[in-house]
Structures are given as C-alpha cells and as structure tokens.
Enzyme design. Structure first.
Site, PDB file in Angstrom:
ATOM      1  CG  ASP A   1      -1.978  -1.124   1.161  1.00 44.37           C
ATOM      2  OD1 ASP A   1      -1.936  -1.937   0.223  1.00 44.37           O
ATOM      3  OD2 ASP A   1      -2.822  -1.197   2.084  1.00 44.37           O
TER       4      ASP A   1
ATOM      5  CG  ASP B   1      -6.615  -0.113   1.242  1.00 41.66           C
ATOM      6  OD1 ASP B   1      -6.890  -1.284   1.538  1.00 41.66           O
ATOM      7  OD2 ASP B   1      -7.065   0.874   1.867  1.00 41.66           O
TER       8      ASP B   1
ATOM      9  CG  HIS C   1     -11.324   0.658   0.019  1.00 40.42           C
ATOM     10  ND1 HIS C   1     -11.308  -0.646   0.476  1.00 40.42           N
ATOM     11  CD2 HIS C   1     -10.437   1.332   0.807  1.00 40.42           C
ATOM     12  CE1 HIS C   1     -10.466  -0.733   1.499  1.00 40.42           C
ATOM     13  NE2 HIS C   1      -9.915   0.438   1.713  1.00 40.42           N
TER      14      HIS C   1
ATOM     15  CG  HIS D   1     -14.925  -0.323   1.322  1.00 41.26           C
ATOM     16  ND1 HIS D   1     -14.154  -0.303   2.453  1.00 41.26           N
ATOM     17  CD2 HIS D   1     -14.985  -1.612   0.921  1.00 41.26           C
ATOM     18  CE1 HIS D   1     -13.742  -1.539   2.716  1.00 41.26           C
ATOM     19  NE2 HIS D   1     -14.227  -2.351   1.793  1.00 41.26           N
TER      20      HIS D   1
ATOM     21  CG  HIS E   1      -8.701   5.039   2.584  1.00 40.03           C
ATOM     22  ND1 HIS E   1      -9.715   4.826   3.503  1.00 40.03           N
ATOM     23  CD2 HIS E   1      -8.108   3.839   2.394  1.00 40.03           C
ATOM     24  CE1 HIS E   1      -9.716   3.553   3.868  1.00 40.03           C
ATOM     25  NE2 HIS E   1      -8.760   2.918   3.202  1.00 40.03           N
TER      26      HIS E   1
ATOM     27  CE  LYS F   1      -3.931  -4.372   1.357  1.00 42.37           C
ATOM     28  NZ  LYS F   1      -4.705  -3.311   2.026  1.00 42.37           N
TER      29      LYS F   1
ATOM     30  CB  CYS G   1      -2.233  -2.725   5.224  1.00 40.86           C
ATOM     31  SG  CYS G   1      -3.960  -2.186   5.031  1.00 40.86           S
TER      32      CYS G   1
HETATM   33  C1  VGL Z   1      -4.845   0.811   5.650  1.00 44.00           C
HETATM   34  C2  VGL Z   1      -6.478   1.649   7.019  1.00 44.00           C
HETATM   35  C3  VGL Z   1      -7.423   1.498   6.021  1.00 44.00           C
HETATM   36  C4  VGL Z   1      -3.402   0.446   5.473  1.00 44.00           C
HETATM   37  C5  VGL Z   1      -5.781   0.638   4.652  1.00 44.00           C
HETATM   38  O1  VGL Z   1      -2.935   0.357   4.313  1.00 44.00           O
HETATM   39  O2  VGL Z   1      -2.714   0.241   6.502  1.00 44.00           O
HETATM   40  N1  VGL Z   1      -5.214   1.304   6.829  1.00 44.00           N
HETATM   41  N2  VGL Z   1      -7.054   0.986   4.844  1.00 44.00           N
HETATM   42 ZN    ZN Z   2      -8.454   0.898   3.260  1.00 47.19          ZN
END
Ligand code: VGL
Ligand code: ZN
Length: 208
Positions: free
Chosen positions: A12, A50, A52, A56, A85, A110, A155
């Site tokens: 990410d 990430d 979404h 979401h 996000h 994901k 993550c």
């Molecule tokens: C993440 C919060 C929500 C991450 C992703 O990449 O750590 N944290 N979505």
């Molecule tokens: Zn996320």
C-alpha cells in the site's frame, strides 16, 4: 535476495497514505527510497494496493452520523471507520510516483468487496475470503515473505500475521514502514507480531 524462495511484499505505498493524502500516515513518504533500495536486491517483488469502491463499508462517510476513526460493529467484527481513501481508479489510490520497482511481478488489490474490509494482503476481514496471494506464493516456491510499506500497524501487520498463519517465514522491515498508531495500535501490533514469530529487522541489517 536472488533466491527464489524469498519475496519482498510492498504494501500500500499509495498517495492517499502519504502526507497530504486522504488517510495520511506521518512520514509515509519516507519509506519510498528505502523500499526502492531494498527492491533492487529482490528478484521477486509483489505489490499491493488498497482498492475500495466509493460505497465501501470502511468509510465513515457511508454511515450516517459517524466520524472517521470511530469504530462500529460489523457482521465480521469491529471495524474502524476511515476517511474516504484509495477509491478504485483515483489518483489517491495510485502508487507513489517515485516508487521504482519495475520488476515487480504481481499486484494484489484488496478491499474491493463493498461490505468487507481487507487490511491483510492474504485474507479479508471476514477472516474467510482469501485474496489468492498465499497460493500464488506457494506455487512460486516462496518460503519467506519480507514485509514493508504502509501502515505498520494495519495493513503491514495484518499481512505479516496472515503470512505466518499461511505457513511462511516472515520478516518485517521496520524502517521500510510507517504507522498510523491509533489508540495504541502500534504497540498492540508489535506484541502480536512477536507472539506470532514475525522477525523484526532494519533494512541496513539485511545480509544480501
Ligand atoms: C490501511 C487503514 C485502512 C493500510 C488501509 O494500508 O494500513 N489502513 N485501509
Ligand atoms: Zn483501506
């Protein structure tokens, strides 16, 4: 690590997690040069995003009267509500422009199921839906997963724990990660990681 049994998992490294982004991780941009350097030493690199839909379930904006960083109960357990996000196809969801890993072989996206979050690159938050990454790594003969990216306590930690649960050796490269640290989440993550047998190293100490 030219050894095929080693993989670098870059989690990410996306614009929305950078300073100024929608879900900014403090100093998140600092992982980029560290990861670029690390990646040159791995023949096998896998990236995650990430990813979404705008609708979401993890977005506070999709729950009337809720604010970011509150938690709610969902069918699969407690869920932190985040600012909107990493919406599919947006600039915020794009990888950092300076991430320089042209030889990355696979990209796992994901968090694409509307009603289920997925911090982990291996198993979604319902703890039952696999992303396919474990099978992919096994088919390639991978034995050890080196984890880096954002965020350490979400993550990256969840991915590292699930990599262990899937039977891989796991190393977390601390200075190639940055944390969100919400309500003690970073300390809790390190406790869980240690208990699971995840090795904690610094990038400078990695013997190539
Ligand atoms: C993440 C919060 C929500 C991450 C992703 O990449 O750590 N944290 N979505
Ligand atoms: Zn996320």
């Amino acid at each position: 690590m030219k050894d095929v049994s080693e993989v670098l998992l870059v989690i990410d490294v996306q614009n929305d997690f950078m300073p100024g982004g929608a879900l900014a991780v403090a100093h998140g941009n600092e992982v980029v040069p560290v990861i670029n350097r690390l990646a040159r030493d791995f023949s096998h690199v896998v990236l995650t995003q990430d990813w979404h839909p705008a609708s979401h379930v993890s977005f506070a904006a999709n729950h009337a009267g809720r604010q970011p960083f509150e938690t709610i109960a969902l069918p699969y357990g407690e869920q932190v509500l985040w600012p909107v996000h990493c919406v599919q196809g947006t600039e915020g969801a794009a990888l950092h422009r300076d991430l320089d890993v042209p030889h990355a072989r696979a990209l796992i996206r994901k968090g694409h199921h509307e009603q289920v979050d997925s911090y982990s690159a291996f198993v979604e938050a319902d703890r039952g839906t696999p992303t396919g990454l474990a099978g992919y790594l096994r088919e390639h003969g991978v034995k050890r997963v080196w984890c880096c990216g954002l965020a350490t306590d979400y993550c990256v930690a969840w991915s590292a724990l699930d990599a262990r649960a899937a039977g891989f050796e796991v190393v977390l490269i601390e200075d190639a990660c940055r944390a969100i640290d919400l309500n003690g989440s970073l300390d809790a993550a390190w406790r869980d990681l240690r208990a699971a047998g995840v090795e904690r190293v610094q990038s400078a100490g990695i013997a190539i």
